[in-house]
Design a protein around this motif. Sequence first.
Motif, PDB file in Angstrom:
ATOM      1  N   TRP A 163       0.656  -1.141   0.157  1.00 35.21           N
ATOM      2  CA  TRP A 163       0.354  -0.280  -0.415  1.00 35.21           C
ATOM      3  C   TRP A 163       0.633   0.841   0.675  1.00 35.21           C
ATOM      4  CZ3 TRP A 163      -1.188  -3.752   4.088  1.00 35.21           C
ATOM      5  CH2 TRP A 163      -2.347  -4.376   3.941  1.00 35.21           C
ATOM      6  N   VAL A 164       2.223   0.566   0.595  1.00 34.73           N
ATOM      7  CA  VAL A 164       2.769   2.088   0.820  1.00 34.73           C
ATOM      8  C   VAL A 164       4.557   2.135  -0.284  1.00 34.73           C
ATOM      9  CG1 VAL A 164       3.729   1.875   2.821  1.00 34.73           C
ATOM     10  CG2 VAL A 164       3.554   4.448   2.247  1.00 34.73           C
ATOM     11  N   SER A 165       4.573   3.359  -0.855  1.00 32.26           N
ATOM     12  CA  SER A 165       6.067   3.018  -1.278  1.00 32.26           C
ATOM     13  C   SER A 165       6.829   4.564  -1.036  1.00 32.26           C
ATOM     14  CB  SER A 165       6.350   3.030  -2.516  1.00 32.26           C
ATOM     15  OG  SER A 165       5.354   3.606  -3.308  1.00 32.26           O
ATOM     16  N   PHE A 166       7.739   5.292  -0.977  1.00 28.91           N
ATOM     17  CA  PHE A 166       9.069   6.209  -1.090  1.00 28.91           C
ATOM     18  C   PHE A 166       9.724   6.372  -1.355  1.00 28.91           C
ATOM     19  CE2 PHE A 166       7.723   4.648   3.044  1.00 28.91           C
ATOM     20  CZ  PHE A 166       6.478   4.878   4.061  1.00 28.91           C
ATOM     21  N   SER A 167       9.873   7.897  -1.916  1.00 26.42           N
ATOM     22  CA  SER A 167      11.014   8.091  -2.559  1.00 26.42           C
ATOM     23  C   SER A 167      11.025   9.501  -2.442  1.00 26.42           C
ATOM     24  CB  SER A 167      10.549   8.138  -3.850  1.00 26.42           C
ATOM     25  OG  SER A 167       9.213   8.942  -4.577  1.00 26.42           O
ATOM     26  N   GLN A 168      12.082   9.900  -2.759  1.00 25.50           N
ATOM     27  CA  GLN A 168      12.258  11.803  -2.652  1.00 25.50           C
ATOM     28  C   GLN A 168      11.430  12.759  -4.394  1.00 25.50           C
ATOM     29  OE1 GLN A 168      13.739  12.680   0.242  1.00 25.50           O
ATOM     30  NE2 GLN A 168      13.307  15.143  -0.473  1.00 25.50           N
ATOM     31  N   ARG A 169      11.145  14.268  -3.861  1.00 26.18           N
ATOM     32  CA  ARG A 169      10.605  14.710  -5.181  1.00 26.18           C
ATOM     33  C   ARG A 169      10.687  16.107  -4.231  1.00 26.18           C
ATOM     34  NH1 ARG A 169       7.273  13.576  -8.942  1.00 26.18           N
ATOM     35  NH2 ARG A 169       7.031  15.620 -10.743  1.00 26.18           N
ATOM     36  N   GLY A 170      12.358  16.839  -5.071  1.00 26.39           N
ATOM     37  CA  GLY A 170      13.015  17.684  -5.222  1.00 26.39           C
ATOM     38  C   GLY A 170      13.504  18.073  -2.903  1.00 26.39           C
ATOM     39  N   VAL A 171      12.853  18.396  -2.530  1.00 29.45           N
ATOM     40  CA  VAL A 171      13.409  19.343  -0.355  1.00 29.45           C
ATOM     41  C   VAL A 171      12.069  18.512  -0.162  1.00 29.45           C
ATOM     42  CG1 VAL A 171      13.333  21.524  -1.231  1.00 29.45           C
ATOM     43  CG2 VAL A 171      11.180  20.677  -0.810  1.00 29.45           C
ATOM     44  N   ALA A 172      11.005  17.250  -1.181  1.00 26.90           N
ATOM     45  CA  ALA A 172       9.559  16.678  -0.418  1.00 26.90           C
ATOM     46  C   ALA A 172      10.355  15.536  -0.214  1.00 26.90           C
ATOM     47  CB  ALA A 172       8.590  16.866  -1.161  1.00 26.90           C
ATOM     48  N   ALA A 173       9.749  15.015   1.032  1.00 23.72           N
ATOM     49  CA  ALA A 173      10.004  13.331   1.146  1.00 23.72           C
ATOM     50  C   ALA A 173       8.375  12.884  -0.012  1.00 23.72           C
ATOM     51  CB  ALA A 173       9.380  12.744   2.115  1.00 23.72           C
ATOM     52  N   ALA A 218       4.294   3.231   8.733  1.00 24.29           N
ATOM     53  CA  ALA A 218       5.613   3.376   7.885  1.00 24.29           C
ATOM     54  C   ALA A 218       5.749   4.742   7.692  1.00 24.29           C
ATOM     55  CB  ALA A 218       5.158   2.473   7.171  1.00 24.29           C
ATOM     56  N   ILE A 219       4.761   5.462   7.460  1.00 17.79           N
ATOM     57  CA  ILE A 219       5.270   6.666   6.352  1.00 17.79           C
ATOM     58  C   ILE A 219       5.845   7.315   8.212  1.00 17.79           C
ATOM     59  CG2 ILE A 219       3.462   9.004   6.790  1.00 17.79           C
ATOM     60  CD1 ILE A 219       1.639   7.487   4.814  1.00 17.79           C
ATOM     61  N   VAL A 220       5.847   7.608   9.390  1.00 20.53           N
ATOM     62  CA  VAL A 220       6.182   8.075  10.354  1.00 20.53           C
ATOM     63  C   VAL A 220       6.938   8.013  10.659  1.00 20.53           C
ATOM     64  CG1 VAL A 220       6.571   8.823  12.321  1.00 20.53           C
ATOM     65  CG2 VAL A 220       3.725   8.802  11.511  1.00 20.53           C
ATOM     66  N   ALA A 221       7.820   6.664  10.423  1.00 19.39           N
ATOM     67  CA  ALA A 221       8.809   6.427  10.371  1.00 19.39           C
ATOM     68  C   ALA A 221      10.319   6.860   9.384  1.00 19.39           C
ATOM     69  CB  ALA A 221       9.028   4.565  10.139  1.00 19.39           C
ATOM     70  N   ARG A 222       9.418   7.197   8.375  1.00 20.40           N
ATOM     71  CA  ARG A 222      10.307   7.825   6.967  1.00 20.40           C
ATOM     72  C   ARG A 222       9.969   8.978   7.174  1.00 20.40           C
ATOM     73  NH1 ARG A 222      11.297   4.207   2.931  1.00 20.40           N
ATOM     74  NH2 ARG A 222      12.529   5.772   2.072  1.00 20.40           N
ATOM     75  N   VAL A 223       8.926  10.197   7.161  1.00 25.76           N
ATOM     76  CA  VAL A 223       9.133  11.435   7.024  1.00 25.76           C
ATOM     77  C   VAL A 223       8.971  11.911   7.932  1.00 25.76           C
ATOM     78  CG1 VAL A 223       7.738  10.992   5.225  1.00 25.76           C
ATOM     79  CG2 VAL A 223       6.937  11.500   7.591  1.00 25.76           C
ATOM     80  N   THR A 224       9.765  11.539   9.435  1.00 23.00           N
ATOM     81  CA  THR A 224      10.124  12.314  10.464  1.00 23.00           C
ATOM     82  C   THR A 224      10.759  13.409  10.581  1.00 23.00           C
ATOM     83  OG1 THR A 224       9.710  10.413  11.650  1.00 23.00           O
ATOM     84  CG2 THR A 224      10.256  12.560  12.565  1.00 23.00           C
ATOM     85  N   ASP A 225      11.464  13.226   9.582  1.00 24.46           N
ATOM     86  CA  ASP A 225      13.005  13.931   9.669  1.00 24.46           C
ATOM     87  C   ASP A 225      12.883  14.812   8.202  1.00 24.46           C
ATOM     88  OD1 ASP A 225      13.720  13.506  12.053  1.00 24.46           O
ATOM     89  OD2 ASP A 225      15.822  12.329  10.825  1.00 24.46           O
ATOM     90  N   ALA A 226      11.403  14.856   7.946  1.00 28.56           N
ATOM     91  CA  ALA A 226      11.557  15.670   6.212  1.00 28.56           C
ATOM     92  C   ALA A 226      11.359  17.365   6.434  1.00 28.56           C
ATOM     93  CB  ALA A 226      10.553  14.985   5.192  1.00 28.56           C
ATOM     94  N   ALA A 247       9.663  18.699   3.940  1.00 32.08           N
ATOM     95  CA  ALA A 247       7.971  18.932   3.052  1.00 32.08           C
ATOM     96  C   ALA A 247       7.846  17.706   2.943  1.00 32.08           C
ATOM     97  CB  ALA A 247       8.416  19.934   2.222  1.00 32.08           C
ATOM     98  N   VAL A 248       7.144  17.486   2.332  1.00 28.80           N
ATOM     99  CA  VAL A 248       6.104  15.780   2.551  1.00 28.80           C
ATOM    100  C   VAL A 248       4.556  16.434   1.238  1.00 28.80           C
ATOM    101  CG1 VAL A 248       4.503  14.311   3.693  1.00 28.80           C
ATOM    102  CG2 VAL A 248       6.047  14.886   4.826  1.00 28.80           C
ATOM    103  N   LEU A 249       4.860  14.843   0.558  1.00 33.26           N
ATOM    104  CA  LEU A 249       3.821  14.830  -1.052  1.00 33.26           C
ATOM    105  C   LEU A 249       3.235  13.439  -0.277  1.00 33.26           C
ATOM    106  CD1 LEU A 249       5.906  16.366  -4.196  1.00 33.26           C
ATOM    107  CD2 LEU A 249       3.666  17.247  -2.606  1.00 33.26           C
ATOM    108  N   ILE A 250       1.916  13.231   0.135  1.00 33.87           N
ATOM    109  CA  ILE A 250       1.576  12.318  -0.492  1.00 33.87           C
ATOM    110  C   ILE A 250       0.729  12.256  -1.096  1.00 33.87           C
ATOM    111  CG2 ILE A 250      -0.090  10.615   1.325  1.00 33.87           C
ATOM    112  CD1 ILE A 250       0.843  12.332   3.581  1.00 33.87           C
ATOM    113  N   ASP A 251       0.842  11.010  -1.973  1.00 30.52           N
ATOM    114  CA  ASP A 251       0.562  11.050  -3.358  1.00 30.52           C
ATOM    115  C   ASP A 251      -1.423  10.249  -3.324  1.00 30.52           C
ATOM    116  OD1 ASP A 251      -0.531  10.055  -6.259  1.00 30.52           O
ATOM    117  OD2 ASP A 251       1.357   9.686  -6.511  1.00 30.52           O
ATOM    118  N   LEU A 252      -2.108  10.630  -3.778  1.00 30.96           N
ATOM    119  CA  LEU A 252      -3.415   9.250  -3.627  1.00 30.96           C
ATOM    120  C   LEU A 252      -3.628   9.045  -4.727  1.00 30.96           C
ATOM    121  CD1 LEU A 252      -4.647  11.877  -0.400  1.00 30.96           C
ATOM    122  CD2 LEU A 252      -3.624   9.254  -0.334  1.00 30.96           C
ATOM    123  N   THR A 253      -3.585   9.576  -5.913  1.00 29.88           N
ATOM    124  CA  THR A 253      -3.887   9.187  -6.742  1.00 29.88           C
ATOM    125  C   THR A 253      -4.017   7.363  -7.279  1.00 29.88           C
ATOM    126  OG1 THR A 253      -2.218   9.770  -8.584  1.00 29.88           O
ATOM    127  CG2 THR A 253      -2.979  11.112  -7.947  1.00 29.88           C
TER     128      THR A 253
END
Length: 114
Positions: A5-15, A34-42, A44-50
Motif C-alpha cells: 500500500w505504500v512506497s517512498f521516494s524523494q521529489r525535490g525538497v519533499a519526501a 511506516a509513513i511516520v518512520a520515513r518522514v519524521t525528518d523531512a 516537506a512531504v507530498l502524499i500521492d493518493l492518485t
Amino acid sequence: MTDEWVSFSQRGVAALVHLRGEIDLANANDIGRAIVARVTDADAVLIDLTAVSFLDSAGVRLLDLIVGDLDDRGRPVKLVVGERGAARMTLQLCAFRTDLLATDLDRAAEELAG
C-alpha cells in the motif's frame, strides 16, 4: 508488510509518499507507522493518493493525524488527489482542508519548493 500500500521516494525538497489500493481500518495503522518512520525528518512531504481506490474514515483520520503532526513541526505538506477518484471524493465529502489538496504532483512539488 505495508509495501502493498505504500512506497517512498524523494521529489525535490519533499519526501514523497505513494499510497495505493484500499486504505481502511485493516491497514491504516500499519501505513501510518511506516509513513511516520520515513518522514519524521523531512523538510516537506507530498502524499500521492492518485492510486488509492478506496479511502474510509480510518484513512481520513490517518491523513488528518499526519497533517496535524507536520503542521505542529512547521513542515509543509500537500496531498495529491488528482482530478477525480476515491481519495479526492472522500476528502471532499469530509470537508478536508482544501488548501492541502492538489490535482498535479509536479505543481504540488513546485509549491512546496517555492
